[in-house]
Write a protein that holds these residues in place. Structure first.
Motif, short mmCIF file in Angstrom:
data_model
loop_
_atom_site.label_atom_id
_atom_site.label_comp_id
_atom_site.label_asym_id
_atom_site.label_seq_id
_atom_site.Cartn_x
_atom_site.Cartn_y
_atom_site.Cartn_z
N ALA A 381 0.82 -1.26 0.06
CA ALA A 381 0.08 -0.08 0.08
C ALA A 381 0.75 1.31 -0.10
O ALA A 381 1.86 1.21 0.56
N ALA A 382 0.43 2.24 -0.85
CA ALA A 382 1.18 3.42 -0.78
C ALA A 382 0.37 4.60 -1.55
O ALA A 382 -0.48 4.33 -2.40
N ASP A 383 0.27 5.74 -1.01
CA ASP A 383 -0.41 6.73 -1.40
C ASP A 383 -1.92 6.38 -1.79
O ASP A 383 -2.65 7.23 -2.55
N GLY A 384 -2.47 5.69 -0.74
CA GLY A 384 -4.02 5.44 -0.91
C GLY A 384 -4.26 4.26 -1.80
O GLY A 384 -5.38 3.87 -1.85
N TYR A 385 -3.20 3.63 -2.52
CA TYR A 385 -3.43 2.72 -3.31
C TYR A 385 -3.16 1.46 -2.66
O TYR A 385 -2.00 1.27 -1.91
N VAL A 386 -3.77 0.36 -3.05
CA VAL A 386 -3.39 -0.99 -2.54
C VAL A 386 -3.29 -1.96 -3.75
O VAL A 386 -4.14 -2.01 -4.54
N ALA A 387 -2.24 -2.84 -3.67
CA ALA A 387 -2.10 -3.87 -4.79
C ALA A 387 -1.87 -5.24 -4.05
O ALA A 387 -1.08 -5.29 -2.89
N VAL A 388 -2.34 -6.06 -4.55
CA VAL A 388 -2.51 -7.63 -4.11
C VAL A 388 -2.15 -8.58 -5.06
O VAL A 388 -2.91 -8.54 -6.12
N GLU A 389 -1.51 -9.64 -4.70
CA GLU A 389 -1.44 -10.80 -5.52
C GLU A 389 -2.70 -11.63 -5.35
O GLU A 389 -2.93 -11.86 -4.02
N ARG A 390 -3.13 -12.38 -6.21
CA ARG A 390 -3.91 -13.31 -6.02
C ARG A 390 -3.60 -14.81 -6.34
O ARG A 390 -3.26 -15.05 -7.30
N PHE A 405 -0.63 -18.90 -8.97
CA PHE A 405 -1.34 -17.92 -9.37
C PHE A 405 -2.79 -18.23 -9.91
O PHE A 405 -2.63 -19.03 -10.60
N LEU A 406 -3.52 -17.29 -9.55
CA LEU A 406 -4.89 -17.25 -10.16
C LEU A 406 -5.19 -17.55 -11.53
O LEU A 406 -5.88 -18.24 -12.05
N MET A 407 -4.19 -16.55 -12.20
CA MET A 407 -4.59 -16.40 -13.66
C MET A 407 -3.30 -15.30 -14.15
O MET A 407 -2.30 -15.30 -13.51
N ALA A 408 -3.19 -15.27 -15.36
CA ALA A 408 -2.21 -14.40 -16.05
C ALA A 408 -1.95 -12.94 -15.47
O ALA A 408 -0.83 -12.61 -15.54
N GLU A 409 -2.95 -12.55 -15.11
CA GLU A 409 -2.99 -11.03 -14.42
C GLU A 409 -3.32 -11.19 -13.05
O GLU A 409 -4.60 -10.97 -12.83
N PRO A 410 -2.47 -11.75 -12.27
CA PRO A 410 -2.85 -12.02 -10.87
C PRO A 410 -3.00 -10.88 -9.78
O PRO A 410 -3.54 -10.83 -8.73
N VAL A 411 -2.54 -9.88 -10.33
CA VAL A 411 -2.24 -8.63 -9.30
C VAL A 411 -3.79 -7.49 -9.62
O VAL A 411 -3.83 -7.13 -10.46
N LEU A 412 -4.23 -7.39 -8.60
CA LEU A 412 -5.09 -6.25 -8.28
C LEU A 412 -4.85 -4.97 -7.85
O LEU A 412 -3.96 -5.01 -6.82
N LEU A 413 -5.34 -4.02 -8.48
CA LEU A 413 -4.94 -2.50 -8.04
C LEU A 413 -6.04 -1.90 -7.65
O LEU A 413 -6.85 -1.72 -8.48
N ALA A 414 -6.10 -1.48 -6.41
CA ALA A 414 -7.32 -0.52 -5.96
C ALA A 414 -6.97 0.81 -5.44
O ALA A 414 -5.78 1.00 -5.04
N ALA A 415 -7.98 1.73 -5.44
CA ALA A 415 -7.72 3.18 -4.71
C ALA A 415 -8.72 3.17 -3.68
O ALA A 415 -10.01 2.86 -3.86
N THR A 416 -8.10 3.48 -2.48
CA THR A 416 -9.05 3.63 -1.26
C THR A 416 -9.40 5.08 -0.85
O THR A 416 -9.99 5.12 0.22
#
Length: 416
Positions: A381-390, A405-416
């Motif tokens: 987490a940084a600057d209000g963003y959160v990234a997580v591997e699935r 990994f769950l799939m080819a694009e396993p990382v989600l990026l979110a703004a909180t």
């Protein structure tokens, strides 16, 4: 013996030229090299994305200056923009080296520092991608092969930290199995270097009080060592009361990676709990609220989860400041100054204010039709963003990337 014929001379000449050409190709391919591809567009403005999941990525992003996403590859560090884009796009800038491998990336303000397997430190200006400086640092030694997301490389770079000296200067700290050194972040000038017998000193991180943390076992039982980040001089050495012979030290309350940490947890290798301590210059102070393994630190506030209840406590006294029992079973996914990010069983991301426990945002960590059938891997987490591997629900640490990994694009990026 007769003179060589014109045909034989021509054949010999062609053979010599072919060998020379092949040698030139080999030299060009295998010789050490670097490729600097600078930004062609303007530095982006800070976006204001809507709260929720922004996008899905194949590799882990390091959010820099609230504007860029910086990524790692085997021999490359590169950035795209804006930070709020749904997918990874054509690099905004890129830097490659050969044959060294990239082993760590750290960002401070608009400076992106890359560390390489040959010990070289290369700082880039995040605004342009241009090389700001180069320096020779300690060799990092053998490191685990990163997974294809390179999350460990950009979110927790081994032996690469930053600290603020007493006069406000930013100091880069690079450590390896045989040495640790401090460098001025502004220009790469080496400030100090300390040698140690190979393998008897372990890098831990830096403190918010401008100290370099190390675990030194070179001349006796493992002892926590505090060095001045600006000079390298040892300020103090400390061993926790009743410390086990094989001491393990874990930094907590860090601003980024293991940099600017405000606390420690000490214990043995088989100790699942450990003891918590605050570090603010001088001898560490006992922090009983940090003793639990499911506890994180923001300033002097400890946030922990037990039995589906989230509590905020004074790390120094253990006094309960607030309590939330309405979230169900949760785990702490990531912490940044002023925010603690929790993941519920139903894969909702809940962000709380660590001072009051008030809810800042809540939404499902899902995008498209991906669903919630996954477990979290590494997160940042940084600057209000959160990234997580699935990771897959039945994934094991020793699975290969395809199975983990769950799939080819396993990382989600979110703004909180």
């Amino acid at each position: 013996m007769g003179k060589p014929s014109g045909r034989r001379i021509a054949v010999t000449l062609v053979a010599v030229l072919a060998v020379a050409a092949a040698a030139a190709v080999v030299l060009r391919v295998l010789a050490p090299a670097e490729v600097e591809t600078v930004a062609r567009g303007a530095y982006p403005a800070v976006p204001t994305p809507p709260i929720g999941v922004i996008g899905r990525l194949p590799v882990a992003p390091l959010v820099v200056d609230g504007r860029l996403r910086v990524y790692a590859g085997a021999r490359q560090v590169y950035a795209d923009q804006p930070v709020s884009r749904k997918h990874r796009v054509t690099p905004f800038w890129s830097y490659r080296r050969w044959p060294a491998k990239l082993v760590g990336v750290l960002a401070e303000g608009t400076t992106v520092v890359s560390r390489w397997s040959d010990g070289k430190l290369v700082a880039l200006d995040a605004r342009t991608g241009r090389v700001a400086w180069r320096a020779d640092g300690p060799e990092p030694g053998a490191l685990p092969e990163p997974r294809r997301t390179y999350a460990a490389t950009v979110w927790n770079p081994a032996g690469l930290h930053v600290a603020r000296a007493a006069d406000g200067r930013a100091v880069l700290v690079a450590a390896g199995p045989g040495a640790v050194g401090g460098y001025a972040l502004a220009d790469g000038r080496r400030l100090w270097r300390a040698e140690a017998a190979w393998g008897c000193r372990t890098d831990v991180g830096t403190t918010a009080a401008g100290e370099v943390l190390g675990l030194d076992a070179c001349a006796g039982p493992a002892t926590v060592e505090f060095r001045d980040a600006a000079t390298g001089a040892v300020r103090s050495r400390w061993r926790p009361p009743d410390a086990p012979e094989r001491l393990v030290v874990t930094p907590v309350g860090c601003r980024d990676g293991h940099s600017a940490c405000r606390g420690l947890r000490t214990g043995g290798r088989d100790d699942e709990t450990g003891r918590g301590w605050l570090v603010a210059g001088g001898e560490p102070l006992a922090a009983p609220a940090l003793d639990g393994p499911d506890t994180e630190l923001d300033g002097e506030r400890a946030v922990g989860t037990t039995g589906g209840v989230v509590t905020g406590r004074s790390a120094r006294t253990g006094e309960e400041l607030w309590r939330r029992g309405d979230l169900g079973p949760v785990r702490i996914l990531a912490v940044e100054p002023g925010r603690v990010h929790l993941l519920t069983e139903r894969r909702d991301l809940v962000t709380l204010d660590p001072v009051t426990g008030a809810e800042r945002s809540r939404f499902a960590m899902d995008i498209g039709r991906d669903g919630i059938g996954w477990v979290p891997g590494r997160a940042h987490a940084a600057d209000g963003y959160v990234a997580v591997e699935r990771a897959r629900e039945r994934a094991r640490p020793d699975d290969d990337d395809q199975g983990y990994f769950l799939m080819a694009e396993p990382v989600l990026l979110a703004a909180t």
